[in-house]
Design a protein around this motif. Structure first.
Motif, PDB file in Angstrom:
ATOM      1  N   PHE A  58      -2.472  -3.169   6.717  1.00 35.29           N
ATOM      2  CA  PHE A  58      -3.686  -3.971   6.853  1.00 35.29           C
ATOM      3  C   PHE A  58      -4.435  -4.108   5.538  1.00 35.29           C
ATOM      4  N   ASN A  94       0.422 -10.923  14.145  1.00 36.27           N
ATOM      5  CA  ASN A  94      -0.644 -10.889  15.159  1.00 36.27           C
ATOM      6  C   ASN A  94      -1.794  -9.974  14.756  1.00 36.27           C
ATOM      7  N   ARG A  95      -1.882  -9.662  13.466  1.00 31.54           N
ATOM      8  CA  ARG A  95      -2.927  -8.756  12.982  1.00 31.54           C
ATOM      9  C   ARG A  95      -3.634  -9.395  11.801  1.00 31.54           C
ATOM     10  N   ASN A  96      -4.796  -8.844  11.466  1.00 31.40           N
ATOM     11  CA  ASN A  96      -5.586  -9.364  10.354  1.00 31.40           C
ATOM     12  C   ASN A  96      -5.644  -8.365   9.205  1.00 31.40           C
ATOM     13  N   ASP A  98      -7.493  -6.229   6.504  1.00 31.81           N
ATOM     14  CA  ASP A  98      -8.773  -5.531   6.579  1.00 31.81           C
ATOM     15  C   ASP A  98      -9.519  -5.631   5.246  1.00 31.81           C
ATOM     16  N   TYR A  99     -10.184  -6.752   5.030  1.00 33.16           N
ATOM     17  CA  TYR A  99     -10.928  -6.955   3.784  1.00 33.16           C
ATOM     18  C   TYR A  99     -12.208  -6.106   3.738  1.00 33.16           C
TER      19      TYR A  99
END
Length: 125
Positions: A58, A94-96, A98-99
């Protein structure tokens, strides 16, 4: 010759590892693509492109160490980077990214690089 390929802004500002550094203006996947390009030109992977923890997928930040392999293709490195790109794409579909914790990921990335360079030093002795 050892090269760090990274999008870690902290390394861009101050390369503490006394080796060549190539900054990638992009995300984790962009670093993987840049490393793939280098490997296809005859560089060899020194550090693995993917972290041991799924949580590190992530991260928007990644640093990978390669070395000059005298323009000889290293089939193992090619296989590892290609499969790493596919694993990353499949995991992140299917995930983002993590900024929100990017600063922490940059610090972790530097600590992981320190471990890589410690191991390189141990192997040379």
């Amino acid at each position: 010759m050892v090269i760090i390929i990274s999008n870690n802004r902290n390394l861009k500002e101050e390369n503490i590892f006394e080796c060549e550094f190539e900054y990638v203006d992009g995300d984790f996947i962009d670093v993987l693509y840049k490393v793939r390009d280098k490997v296809q030109l005859g560089y060899k992977l020194i550090s693995h492109p993917l972290g041991a923890s799924i949580r590190m997928f992530f991260s928007p930040v990644k640093s990978i160490v390669v070395s000059d392999n005298n323009c000889q293709l290293d089939l193992r490195s090619i296989s590892i980077i290609e499969s790493s790109i596919e694993k990353y794409k499949n995991t992140m579909q299917n995930r983002n990214i993590d900024y929100s914790n990017e600063d922490d990921y940059e610090k972790i990335d530097i600590e992981l690089l320190k471990a890589v360079f410690k191991e390189i030093k141990n192997l040379k002795s």
